[in-house]
Design a protein around this motif. Structure first.
Motif, short mmCIF file in Angstrom:
data_model
loop_
_atom_site.label_atom_id
_atom_site.label_comp_id
_atom_site.label_asym_id
_atom_site.label_seq_id
_atom_site.Cartn_x
_atom_site.Cartn_y
_atom_site.Cartn_z
N ARG A 82 0.85 -1.04 0.08
CA ARG A 82 -0.18 -0.05 0.01
C ARG A 82 0.69 1.24 0.07
N PRO A 83 0.83 2.22 -0.98
CA PRO A 83 1.30 3.55 -0.77
C PRO A 83 1.03 4.14 0.38
N ARG A 84 2.12 4.86 0.98
CA ARG A 84 1.97 5.89 1.91
C ARG A 84 1.36 7.07 1.67
N ALA A 85 1.25 7.20 0.56
CA ALA A 85 0.74 8.58 0.08
C ALA A 85 0.78 8.47 -1.39
N ILE A 86 0.02 9.48 -2.02
CA ILE A 86 -0.17 9.50 -3.65
C ILE A 86 0.23 11.09 -3.99
N ALA A 127 -10.51 12.27 -0.01
CA ALA A 127 -9.28 11.60 0.51
C ALA A 127 -8.47 12.64 1.38
N TYR A 169 -8.67 3.59 -5.62
CA TYR A 169 -8.91 3.64 -4.27
C TYR A 169 -10.23 4.03 -3.63
N ASP A 173 -8.77 6.54 1.60
CA ASP A 173 -8.08 6.49 2.87
C ASP A 173 -6.53 6.94 2.60
N ILE A 174 -6.03 7.25 1.25
CA ILE A 174 -4.55 7.12 1.08
C ILE A 174 -4.74 8.93 1.12
#
Length: 250
Positions: A82-86, A127, A169, A173-174
């Protein structure tokens, strides 16, 4: 709005997202607490360009790209972690110099389109903002000679960002940060800007570009018609050139 899909019968998994080549740029060390980096042993994240198409992608089940974006998580297109952030770079935010949205709390949903079904204007993608990522992005760009970078504290996510992300997503939630493009600058400028951001891949950040490789609404045919040959040819050349490392050609 990128409504023309300019693909020449690629594989379904390649049609709407092109993974971008990895860069080997080195970056200076910063405290873990300030950047939220992954451990050094973690694999770098791939980066992708998304052809987001018409904003009706958000409601129209018949658009092929919709099912692709919905398969993003189940198929682990961006990997199993899962990415920490986008960080998303949308063609729908144009500024003279780079800008990032620095949002604390939830991002607003910008409905930057007109004349579409009313239900589309009721959609929300709340988000969380990613202010730390915004600051890190600004730092990298200014270190790379792309400053000054403006901090926009009021802008949310435009449809080039939230339409694909709501399918990719859906839990929203990211944390997401958006970066603008500079329409008066050339491809070499934006390529080098991307290279300056390469360290983010080592820090758990999924970097996405969103727009369309070709965009000429006057050339659009009736719904369901195949893309014109010029669009297919250019899209194929662009993808092959990027994935083949022929950056100078591009």
């Amino acid at each position: 709005m990128g409504q023309t899909h300019s693909q020449a019968k690629p594989k379904p998994e390649d049609r709407h997202a092109t993974p971008q080549p990895r860069a080997d740029d080195h970056h200076q060390e910063h405290p873990e607490a300030a950047t939220g980096r992954r451990p050094p042993a973690a694999p770098a994240m791939d980066t992708f360009f998304l052809s987001h198409g018409s904003p009706t992608l958000s409601i129209d089940e018949a658009i092929p790209a919709r099912s692709f974006f919905q398969s993003w998580l189940p198929a682990a297109v961006a990997g199993s972690e899962r990415p920490r952030a986008i960080l998303i770079v949308s063609a729908h935010w144009e500024t003279a110099t780079p800008a990032v949205n620095v949002v604390r709390g939830a991002n607003d949903t910008i409905h930057d389109f007109y004349g579409f079904p009313k239900s589309m204007y009721q959609l929300k993608y709340p988000a969380p903002g990613a202010p730390d990522l915004a600051k890190r992005t600004k730092e990298l760009l200014e270190q790379g000679g792309f400053g000054p970078v403006k901090e926009d504290r009021s802008r949310g996510l435009d449809h080039g960002a939230w339409v694909p992300l709501m399918l990719m997503y859906p839990d929203a939630d990211i944390p997401v940060c958006q970066l603008s493009v500079q329409p008066d600058r050339d491809a070499a400028y934006h390529y080098n800007l991307g290279r300056a951001l390469a360290p983010l891949r080592e820090e758990g950040v999924l970097v996405l570009g969103s727009g369309s490789a070709t965009h000429n609404l006057r050339k659009m045919g009736p719904s369901g018609s195949p893309p014109p040959q010029w669009a297919s040819d250019f899209d194929t050349w662009l993808k092959d050139s990027l994935l083949g490392g022929r950056y100078d050609d591009v």
